[in-house]
Design a protein around this motif. Structure first.
Motif, PDB file in Angstrom:
ATOM      1  N   PHE A   1       1.410 -12.863   2.925  1.00  0.00           N
ATOM      2  CA  PHE A   1       0.621 -12.186   2.028  1.00  0.00           C
ATOM      3  C   PHE A   1      -0.005 -13.255   1.181  1.00  0.00           C
ATOM      4  CE2 PHE A   1       3.304  -8.929   3.716  1.00  0.00           C
ATOM      5  CZ  PHE A   1       2.356  -7.947   3.912  1.00  0.00           C
TER       6      PHE A   1
ATOM      7  N   GLY B   1       1.287 -14.723  -1.148  1.00  0.00           N
ATOM      8  CA  GLY B   1       1.728 -14.296  -2.348  1.00  0.00           C
ATOM      9  C   GLY B   1       2.807 -15.057  -3.034  1.00  0.00           C
TER      10      GLY B   1
ATOM     11  N   TYR C   1       7.118  -6.798  -3.953  1.00  0.00           N
ATOM     12  CA  TYR C   1       5.855  -7.262  -3.923  1.00  0.00           C
ATOM     13  C   TYR C   1       5.190  -6.688  -2.372  1.00  0.00           C
ATOM     14  CZ  TYR C   1       2.161 -10.783  -3.433  1.00  0.00           C
ATOM     15  OH  TYR C   1       0.704 -11.318  -3.285  1.00  0.00           O
ATOM     16  N   ILE C   2       6.054  -6.884  -1.408  1.00  0.00           N
ATOM     17  CA  ILE C   2       5.465  -6.714  -0.107  1.00  0.00           C
ATOM     18  C   ILE C   2       5.252  -5.240   0.001  1.00  0.00           C
ATOM     19  CG2 ILE C   2       5.932  -6.636   2.352  1.00  0.00           C
ATOM     20  CD1 ILE C   2       7.774  -9.160   1.862  1.00  0.00           C
TER      21      ILE C   2
ATOM     22  N   LYS D   1       2.019  -4.537  -1.842  1.00  0.00           N
ATOM     23  CA  LYS D   1       0.874  -4.985  -1.162  1.00  0.00           C
ATOM     24  C   LYS D   1       0.440  -4.177   0.136  1.00  0.00           C
ATOM     25  CE  LYS D   1      -2.114  -8.517  -0.549  1.00  0.00           C
ATOM     26  NZ  LYS D   1      -3.324  -8.652  -1.684  1.00  0.00           N
TER      27      LYS D   1
ATOM     28  N   ASP E   1      -1.110  -1.109  -0.955  1.00  0.00           N
ATOM     29  CA  ASP E   1      -2.481  -1.267  -1.367  1.00  0.00           C
ATOM     30  C   ASP E   1      -3.421  -1.316  -0.129  1.00  0.00           C
ATOM     31  OD1 ASP E   1      -4.699  -1.934  -3.392  1.00  0.00           O
ATOM     32  OD2 ASP E   1      -4.409  -3.921  -2.442  1.00  0.00           O
ATOM     33  N   LEU E   2      -2.883  -2.271   1.022  1.00  0.00           N
ATOM     34  CA  LEU E   2      -3.919  -2.517   2.019  1.00  0.00           C
ATOM     35  C   LEU E   2      -4.086  -1.056   2.732  1.00  0.00           C
ATOM     36  CD1 LEU E   2      -2.055  -5.804   3.505  1.00  0.00           C
ATOM     37  CD2 LEU E   2      -4.325  -5.509   2.301  1.00  0.00           C
TER      38      LEU E   2
END
Length: 90
Positions: free
Chosen positions: A26, A28, A45-46, A49, A52-53
């Motif tokens: 990512f 990130g 975080y993952i 993410k 969001d994707l």
């Protein structure tokens, strides 16, 4: 959806948050106060993410089981995420 991704944990000189976490799939980064916390922060975080994707109808990286090359004493490990379970707690 259950996914697996590699992360790299590097200890830094920062006393307050001594672990930097890189999440290559990512592009990130996050941080942690301990190894355990660093892994939890990477999961968070993952999950954020991926959510969001999904919300923006963008592709999600496939699970990746390959550990990146590291320099000692860095730590490379795989972590699992369950985005379905995570979204219930948002």
């Amino acid at each position: 959806m259950k996914l697996i991704y590699p992360i790299v944990i590097t200890q830094t000189a920062d006393k307050a948050v001594p672990y930097l976490v890189e999440i290559p799939d990512f592009n990130g980064k996050t941080q942690g106060t301990s190894i355990f916390n660093a892994i939890q922060m990477a999961r968070d975080y993952i999950n954020l993410k991926v959510t969001d994707l999904e919300d923006n109808h963008k592709p999600i990286p496939d699970s990746n089981y390959y550990l990146p090359s590291i320099n000692k004493p860095d730590i490379a490990t795989l972590i699992d995420v369950d985005t379905t379970k995570y979204s219930k707690f948002e």
